[in-house]
Structure formats: C-alpha cells, structure tokens
Write a protein that holds these residues in place. Sequence first.
Motif, short mmCIF file in Angstrom:
data_model
loop_
_atom_site.label_atom_id
_atom_site.label_comp_id
_atom_site.label_asym_id
_atom_site.label_seq_id
_atom_site.Cartn_x
_atom_site.Cartn_y
_atom_site.Cartn_z
N TYR A 88 119.98 58.18 -107.03
CA TYR A 88 118.90 58.90 -106.56
C TYR A 88 119.18 59.38 -105.36
O TYR A 88 120.14 59.43 -104.57
CB TYR A 88 117.77 57.75 -106.28
CG TYR A 88 117.66 57.15 -105.25
CD1 TYR A 88 116.98 57.53 -104.14
CD2 TYR A 88 118.61 55.99 -105.00
CE1 TYR A 88 116.80 56.84 -102.84
CE2 TYR A 88 118.66 55.36 -103.72
CZ TYR A 88 117.72 55.63 -102.72
OH TYR A 88 117.55 55.12 -101.40
N LYS A 89 118.07 60.41 -105.02
CA LYS A 89 117.96 60.98 -103.52
C LYS A 89 116.76 60.86 -103.31
O LYS A 89 115.71 60.84 -104.37
CB LYS A 89 118.25 62.49 -103.64
CG LYS A 89 119.83 62.71 -103.97
CD LYS A 89 120.02 64.17 -103.67
CE LYS A 89 120.04 64.89 -102.34
NZ LYS A 89 120.55 66.24 -102.38
N ASP A 90 116.30 60.61 -101.85
CA ASP A 90 114.93 60.60 -101.50
C ASP A 90 113.95 61.65 -101.85
O ASP A 90 112.86 61.47 -101.97
CB ASP A 90 114.88 60.46 -99.75
CG ASP A 90 115.59 58.98 -99.35
OD1 ASP A 90 115.45 58.23 -100.05
OD2 ASP A 90 116.26 59.04 -98.51
N SER A 92 113.86 63.32 -104.50
CA SER A 92 113.50 63.44 -105.97
C SER A 92 112.31 62.64 -106.52
O SER A 92 112.44 61.48 -106.55
CB SER A 92 114.59 62.99 -106.67
OG SER A 92 114.38 63.06 -108.00
N ASN A 118 121.83 55.70 -103.27
CA ASN A 118 121.64 56.94 -102.76
C ASN A 118 122.73 57.48 -102.81
O ASN A 118 123.82 57.17 -101.98
CB ASN A 118 121.09 56.62 -101.27
CG ASN A 118 120.65 58.02 -100.93
OD1 ASN A 118 121.12 58.98 -100.87
ND2 ASN A 118 119.59 58.05 -99.95
N GLU A 120 123.81 60.02 -101.28
CA GLU A 120 124.26 60.76 -99.94
C GLU A 120 125.06 59.65 -99.22
O GLU A 120 125.70 59.90 -98.49
CB GLU A 120 123.18 61.12 -99.26
CG GLU A 120 122.45 62.57 -99.75
CD GLU A 120 121.14 62.88 -99.12
OE1 GLU A 120 120.69 62.01 -98.40
OE2 GLU A 120 120.69 63.87 -99.15
N ILE A 134 120.47 64.52 -110.68
CA ILE A 134 119.63 63.32 -110.16
C ILE A 134 118.08 63.48 -110.73
O ILE A 134 117.54 64.54 -110.58
CB ILE A 134 119.51 63.42 -108.64
CG1 ILE A 134 120.83 63.40 -107.98
CG2 ILE A 134 118.31 62.29 -108.03
CD1 ILE A 134 121.51 62.07 -108.36
N ILE A 216 123.27 68.21 -107.74
CA ILE A 216 124.07 67.93 -106.36
C ILE A 216 125.59 68.23 -106.54
O ILE A 216 125.74 68.86 -107.58
CB ILE A 216 124.04 66.25 -106.22
CG1 ILE A 216 124.77 65.56 -107.37
CG2 ILE A 216 122.53 65.79 -106.09
CD1 ILE A 216 125.01 64.18 -106.93
#
Length: 216
Positions: A88-90, A92, A118, A120, A134, A216
């Motif tokens: 995931y990404k924050d 999204s 995460n 990243e 994502i 990404i």
Amino acid sequence: MEAVLQQKVIEVANHVEQQLDAELDKLDNFDINDYEKLRAHRLNELKRMQKQKQNWLVSGHGEYAELYDEKEFFEVSKKSENIVCLFYKDDSPRCKIVDQHFKILAKKHIEARFCKLNVERCPFLTERLRIRIIPTIALIVNGKTKDYIVGFTELGNCDDFSTETLQCRLAQSGVINYDDEESSETGKKPFIFKPSKPKTIKGRNSDDSDDDCIQI
C-alpha cells in the motif's frame, strides 16, 4: 442392446447392495473397543487443531498488522505458511478500503497471516515481486508467492465490493479455507470477475483497468 443395459443396471445394483451389506456387517461387529478408538482418535484430532490455533495466534495470526520493513516480512514468512499481504501507499483511498475488509477477515481466518507493507519502506521487495499497481495483494503459500490481486478488477471493479467477495477470491488461491457456506445460505454467490485473458505472475504488467489505482 436393451438386455445388455438391463444386465449392467442389475450388476451395479448388486454391487451397491454388497457395499451396503459390508457396511452393515461392520456396524453389527462394532464393539466397545472400536468406539473407544474412534473417540480417542477424535480427541487427538481436536487437541492437534487446538494446538495449531494456539501456534497461529502466537505467530500473530488473528490480527491485521502492519510490518515495518522487508526484514520483518521475511521473518513472518518463516513462521507462517499462509500470508495475505497488502502492498500500500498512504495516499491511496483504495488501500484503506482493503484495510477494512482485512480487519474482518484476519479474525475470521486465523489460518492465514494478514498484514500490509508500505511500498516506500520496502523498495527491494516491491521490485522483486514486481509490484506496479497500488493496491496489490500478494498471496503467499509455503514461502512462495502463489497469486496476486491487482487493484479491484477481480473484485467487481468497484469500491463497494463485499468482504465475502474478497474472501472467495482469496480462497481460490488456497491461502484461506472457505467453503461457500455463507453464500449458500443466502443463495447468492460472491461476484468474482474473471478476465478474458488470465493473469499470471510472470505476465503481470501495469495496465490495470482500475482508474483509481496508483501506479508506482
């Protein structure tokens, strides 16, 4: 021809009758020792299952948790045979939707470890698993990445898919146990979209049809 068919039917009926007679003979000859053996076997099986559940809970199963980095992910993969991991990404919103479903499924299916990473904070693993969209859910069985759920295409291509739909999709890969009991009670099967061109791990790319997904 009709006579041959009748003879086959008679032979099948006789065979079934012989099998039933054999089962009845077993029941007639059942004694207290046989019942005790069955009871002991069942008790041992229950104890084994209870011990397995305790081992799962000790290993973090039953809760949906975030893994801090790649090192923690590899440690988890050594302890758990079945892993359902959200990458995931924050930023999204769709990842937050998956979060809500995973919180429910983690408690319901303790046979699998539900977690998230995460992207990243884990660039090496993200690249190694070729995560391009994502959210992506990686389904890992016995240390091998068996399948991926990329975006929401296979979940109805919408944001309001049901937890049962995701549950059914996870079960297709064998990462959780699910026998459709709930859907059979309502008479409705969870919607699972099947693409015209089946995806494979090697053939995945970044042209997912979900507009709201993040590349990404």
